[in-house]
Design a protein around this motif. Structure first.
Motif, mmCIF file in Angstrom:
data_model
loop_
_atom_site.group_PDB
_atom_site.id
_atom_site.type_symbol
_atom_site.label_atom_id
_atom_site.label_comp_id
_atom_site.label_asym_id
_atom_site.label_seq_id
_atom_site.Cartn_x
_atom_site.Cartn_y
_atom_site.Cartn_z
ATOM 1 N N PRO A 111 2.714 10.790 3.380
ATOM 2 C CA PRO A 111 3.248 9.943 2.298
ATOM 3 C C PRO A 111 2.205 9.745 1.203
ATOM 4 O O PRO A 111 1.011 9.636 1.478
ATOM 5 N N GLY A 164 3.020 5.743 -3.647
ATOM 6 C CA GLY A 164 4.457 5.989 -3.683
ATOM 7 C C GLY A 164 5.322 4.807 -3.325
ATOM 8 O O GLY A 164 6.519 4.818 -3.576
ATOM 9 N N THR A 168 7.488 12.297 -4.635
ATOM 10 C CA THR A 168 6.142 12.007 -4.163
ATOM 11 C C THR A 168 5.577 13.140 -3.307
ATOM 12 O O THR A 168 4.373 13.203 -3.096
ATOM 13 N N ASN A 204 8.499 6.671 -1.214
ATOM 14 C CA ASN A 204 7.941 7.684 -0.323
ATOM 15 C C ASN A 204 9.013 8.348 0.523
ATOM 16 O O ASN A 204 10.103 7.829 0.717
#
Length: 154
Positions: free
Chosen positions: A67, A71, A34, A75
């Protein structure tokens, strides 16, 4: 393609203000799934980040990658320490300069090159307060000259 070219995602603008950058290196980064999506979205910050060399490997600290919104549980930690990918000779050169000459390794910018996220790092020496003032005076004088030329041409 020369170093530092590609789609610039983030820049460390204070680096040139605080350091004399003498040499630059292009480094790849070991990222999680991510993280690259967040970088492509421009959600990365280089402020207060720095590079350390430990056990013959380069690591970047305090680089904030937000983040990824989609995700969920996959994450990552936004401030985790990330490994940089450099040639052994480059790492040896950086480590030697930091130990011997009192240089610092400063992240300058993140960009996308050929589909990969790259980090441009610079070998810099810290500026003293009077150096910063002199640079500011030069910039101000340059701005004044450009303003005067612009007014003259109108």
């Amino acid at each position: 393609m020369p170093k530092g070219t590609g789609k610039v995602i983030a820049q460390n603008k204070k680096a040139n203000h605080d350091y004399f950058i003498e040499k630059t290196f292009e480094a790849g980064m070991v990222l999680q799934g991510t993280e690259i999506k967040s970088i492509r979205a421009g959600r990365v910050q280089l402020k207060d980040s720095f590079v350390l060399i430990r056990n013959g490997e380069a690591w970047i600290h305090n680089m904030h990658i937000s983040p990824y919104e989609q995700g969920n549980r996959f994450n990552h930690d936004p401030l985790r320490v990330r490994k940089l990918l450099l040639h052994k000779k480059e790492i040896a050169e950086l480590a030697g300069a930091v130990k011997r000459d009192g240089y610092t390794i400063v992240p300058l910018k993140i960009y996308i090159k050929d589909g990969y996220a790259k980090l441009l790092i610079g070998l810099g020496k810290g500026k003293k307060k009077y150096d910063k003032r002199a640079d500011e005076r030069k910039k101000e004088a340059k701005r004044e000259m450009e303003r005067a030329l612009k007014l003259k041409n109108q």
